[in-house]
Structure formats: C-alpha cells, structure tokens
Design a protein around this motif. Structure first.
Motif, PDB file in Angstrom:
ATOM      1  N   THR A  13     -13.896   3.437  14.245  1.00 50.41           N
ATOM      2  CA  THR A  13     -13.785   4.766  13.630  1.00 50.41           C
ATOM      3  C   THR A  13     -12.390   4.983  13.048  1.00 50.41           C
ATOM      4  O   THR A  13     -12.222   5.736  12.106  1.00 50.41           O
ATOM      5  N   ARG A  14     -11.377   4.327  13.615  1.00 46.73           N
ATOM      6  CA  ARG A  14     -10.013   4.517  13.123  1.00 46.73           C
ATOM      7  C   ARG A  14      -9.608   3.487  12.076  1.00 46.73           C
ATOM      8  O   ARG A  14      -8.537   3.603  11.475  1.00 46.73           O
ATOM      9  N   ALA A  15     -10.460   2.491  11.858  1.00 52.11           N
ATOM     10  CA  ALA A  15     -10.127   1.458  10.869  1.00 52.11           C
ATOM     11  C   ALA A  15      -9.931   2.103   9.511  1.00 52.11           C
ATOM     12  O   ALA A  15     -10.754   2.896   9.071  1.00 52.11           O
ATOM     13  N   GLY A  16      -8.833   1.792   8.884  1.00 49.21           N
ATOM     14  CA  GLY A  16      -8.538   2.368   7.566  1.00 49.21           C
ATOM     15  C   GLY A  16      -7.436   3.407   7.607  1.00 49.21           C
ATOM     16  O   GLY A  16      -6.981   3.855   6.553  1.00 49.21           O
ATOM     17  N   GLU A  17      -6.995   3.790   8.787  1.00 47.84           N
ATOM     18  CA  GLU A  17      -5.944   4.821   8.863  1.00 47.84           C
ATOM     19  C   GLU A  17      -4.641   4.349   8.227  1.00 47.84           C
ATOM     20  O   GLU A  17      -3.948   5.128   7.565  1.00 47.84           O
ATOM     21  N   SER A  19      -4.290   2.111   5.837  1.00 48.47           N
ATOM     22  CA  SER A  19      -4.472   2.057   4.379  1.00 48.47           C
ATOM     23  C   SER A  19      -4.416   3.450   3.779  1.00 48.47           C
ATOM     24  O   SER A  19      -3.843   3.663   2.699  1.00 48.47           O
ATOM     25  N   SER A  20      -5.010   4.396   4.485  1.00 50.97           N
ATOM     26  CA  SER A  20      -4.999   5.788   4.036  1.00 50.97           C
ATOM     27  C   SER A  20      -3.562   6.307   3.947  1.00 50.97           C
ATOM     28  O   SER A  20      -3.174   6.965   2.979  1.00 50.97           O
ATOM     29  N   LYS A  23      -1.760   4.703   1.013  1.00 50.32           N
ATOM     30  CA  LYS A  23      -2.250   5.300  -0.241  1.00 50.32           C
ATOM     31  C   LYS A  23      -1.555   6.645  -0.498  1.00 50.32           C
ATOM     32  O   LYS A  23      -1.063   6.903  -1.598  1.00 50.32           O
ATOM     33  N   ASN A  24      -1.504   7.477   0.530  1.00 51.49           N
ATOM     34  CA  ASN A  24      -0.863   8.793   0.371  1.00 51.49           C
ATOM     35  C   ASN A  24       0.622   8.668   0.046  1.00 51.49           C
ATOM     36  O   ASN A  24       1.146   9.410  -0.796  1.00 51.49           O
ATOM     37  N   ARG A  37      -4.764   2.434  -6.308  1.00 57.17           N
ATOM     38  CA  ARG A  37      -6.154   2.080  -6.005  1.00 57.17           C
ATOM     39  C   ARG A  37      -6.283   0.603  -5.599  1.00 57.17           C
ATOM     40  O   ARG A  37      -6.962   0.262  -4.630  1.00 57.17           O
ATOM     41  N   ALA A  40      -4.822   0.222  -2.138  1.00 53.91           N
ATOM     42  CA  ALA A  40      -5.670   0.864  -1.125  1.00 53.91           C
ATOM     43  C   ALA A  40      -6.890  -0.004  -0.812  1.00 53.91           C
ATOM     44  O   ALA A  40      -7.219  -0.231   0.356  1.00 53.91           O
ATOM     45  N   ILE A  41      -7.537  -0.522  -1.854  1.00 53.47           N
ATOM     46  CA  ILE A  41      -8.750  -1.333  -1.646  1.00 53.47           C
ATOM     47  C   ILE A  41      -8.405  -2.643  -0.938  1.00 53.47           C
ATOM     48  O   ILE A  41      -9.049  -3.029   0.039  1.00 53.47           O
ATOM     49  N   TYR A  44      -7.329  -1.937   2.713  1.00 58.10           N
ATOM     50  CA  TYR A  44      -8.445  -1.440   3.528  1.00 58.10           C
ATOM     51  C   TYR A  44      -9.394  -2.584   3.902  1.00 58.10           C
ATOM     52  O   TYR A  44      -9.830  -2.694   5.053  1.00 58.10           O
ATOM     53  N   GLU A  45      -9.708  -3.444   2.933  1.00 63.30           N
ATOM     54  CA  GLU A  45     -10.558  -4.612   3.223  1.00 63.30           C
ATOM     55  C   GLU A  45      -9.897  -5.480   4.304  1.00 63.30           C
ATOM     56  O   GLU A  45     -10.561  -5.961   5.220  1.00 63.30           O
ATOM     57  N   ILE A  48     -10.086  -3.708   7.721  1.00 62.85           N
ATOM     58  CA  ILE A  48     -11.442  -3.827   8.277  1.00 62.85           C
ATOM     59  C   ILE A  48     -11.647  -5.236   8.842  1.00 62.85           C
ATOM     60  O   ILE A  48     -12.169  -5.405   9.953  1.00 62.85           O
TER      61      ILE A  48
END
Lengths: 138, 118
Positions: A13-17, A19-20, A23-24, A37, A40-41, A44-45, A48
């Motif tokens: 559930t926290r995967a990607g925090e 990367s987020s 991105k910000n 972008r 971020a992609i 994030y990959e 994950i």
C-alpha cells in the motif's frame, strides 16, 4: 540536491511514496513536465519492483542542473537473466502480485524507455543496483 | 469530452473531485493492469479500472491521469478516497462493467490513448 528513501519490504500500500515525493519536489523546482513524468514513471516502476522482488531497499536521487540520477539498491535475490527480464511481457512475479495490477513484465523495459541511460548491476543472492539517468533538456 | 459528460454517460457517482467535472478528457484507457497503464498511456487520459487498490491512484498520480473511474460497482475504502483528495485526482464509480463502460464512452466519441509499440 540529494534525496534518500528507504523502501519498506512487502508493504504494497505504501509502494510509490518515494516516487510521489520526488515527483512533487521536481515540480516545485520548476522542472519541465515531460522530465518530471519520465522520472516519476521510471522510479515508480523501480520502487514497485523492489517491493515485489527484493524485500525493499534504498533509493538515492541526485538532482543537478544537468540530470536526475536515480540509484535503486536492494539486497534481494538478484536477477537471474537480465536479457530476459528486459523483454516486454517476461515476468517472474507471483500470481498474487498480478491480482494487484502488476507483474505484466513491463517494469524494466518501461524503466529503460523513460530514462536516458540505465545500468543494472546484479549478483545472485546478494542484490541488484539499478542506476537510471534522465537528462535535463539543454 | 468533459468529466461531467462521462459521469452522465456511465451514471457514475463522484467520490472525489466535484470541482474537476468541467475538466477536458482527450483519451481513455481501460485496464486492470497498472504495469500496462504505466507503459502505454498518454496525457489527459481517463483511466477505467476494475482494480480497487491504492496503486491505481498512485499510477494515476505518476501519469497525470485526469480522472479514475471504478467499474463493476467497486467501492473504494475511505483511505483510498482520502488519497484521491490529497492528490487532487477525480474519482468516479459506476455499477457498469468494464466492457459496457468502454463501449458507451467510445460510442460517445472518446478514443483510446494507448501508444503500443513505440
């Protein structure tokens, strides 16, 4: 600017925090949306992948006027066959991961597609380090 | 097409983003596989999905997806709705299944935005 993140193992559930957050930060720095972008992609990959395959790990992100360099380091099982892992559609992810929307075998190819250079160093039983660079526009 | 038009076509509920209903959507993508969404999707896209977990919103965030539509009457939990609020992602839910939802939107003029093989 240098950013450091720890990716928690098995906490899907926290995967990607991380990367987020990157991105910000890039958006706030005024980096162009196309570059934000791609970073971020790609990240994030990678994040994950660290959760699915490698019991988490650590991410370092260096942001300079020339480039954004992401280094994702884990102490997971390593990648048995990098050439196969780079093929679109090839996946070793377990079925329960697919039911969560991942494991289509697009992760590493998509990371390569969204970065200008990608380097993978992997040792079976010891871990993997993926370094991706996204260049800033001239 | 606006998000408002999509809402009406699919008889969808707005779970987050009433203020985003006038936003314009150019393309759509229907998928339960976030890996594929991350690999192929364009800008200004609406994501139609039957997958109901936080990674759908995380994927939408990374891809700058304008709106996420949950099909098959999936009910996101309060944590997911809060996540959509925090990230300013418009979140709709419809009782219609994926195929019907995509068909209705296609018939109304919305087209796929996936770039396969590039």
């Amino acid at each position: 600017m240098s950013l450091k993140y720890h990716v928690t193992p098995t906490d899907f559930t926290r995967a990607g925090e991380a990367s987020s957050d990157v991105k910000n930060k890039l958006k706030k720095l005024g980096v162009s949306p196309d570059i934000v972008r791609k970073v971020a992609i790609a990240m994030y990959e990678g994040e994950i992948n660290m959760v699915i395959h490698a019991n988490g790990g650590d991410i370092n992100v260096d942001i300079t006027p020339d480039a954004i360099v992401m280094q994702l380091k884990d102490v997971g099982p390593g990648i048995v066959d990098i050439d196969k892992a780079m093929q679109a559609g090839y996946s070793t992810a377990p079925d329960d991961v697919r039911s969560l929307g991942f494991g289509a075998g697009m992760g590493l190819p998509n990371m390569k597609k969204n970065s200008d250079t990608m380097d993978i160093k992997t040792v079976l039983g010891q871990g993997t380090t993926v370094t991706m660079t996204v260049n800033m526009p001239e | 097409m606006t998000v408002q038009a999509i809402k009406e076509l699919l008889n969808a509920r707005v779970l987050n983003g009433e203020d985003a209903l006038q936003n314009e959507v150019f393309t759509a993508c229907g998928s339960d596989m976030m890996s594929d969404v991350l690999a192929h999707v364009n800008d200004q896209t609406v994501l139609i999905s039957g997958l109901c977990n936080p990674q759908v919103l995380r994927t939408a965030e990374m891809m700058d997806i304008v709106c996420v539509i949950m099909v098959r009457d999936k009910q996101p939990d309060p944590g997911m709705i809060q996540m959509a609020k925090d990230r300013n992602i418009c979140l709709l839910a419809t009782a219609l299944p994926m195929f019907t939802s995509c068909g209705l939107l296609y018939k109304a003029g919305l087209r796929g935005g996936a770039r396969i093989g590039e």
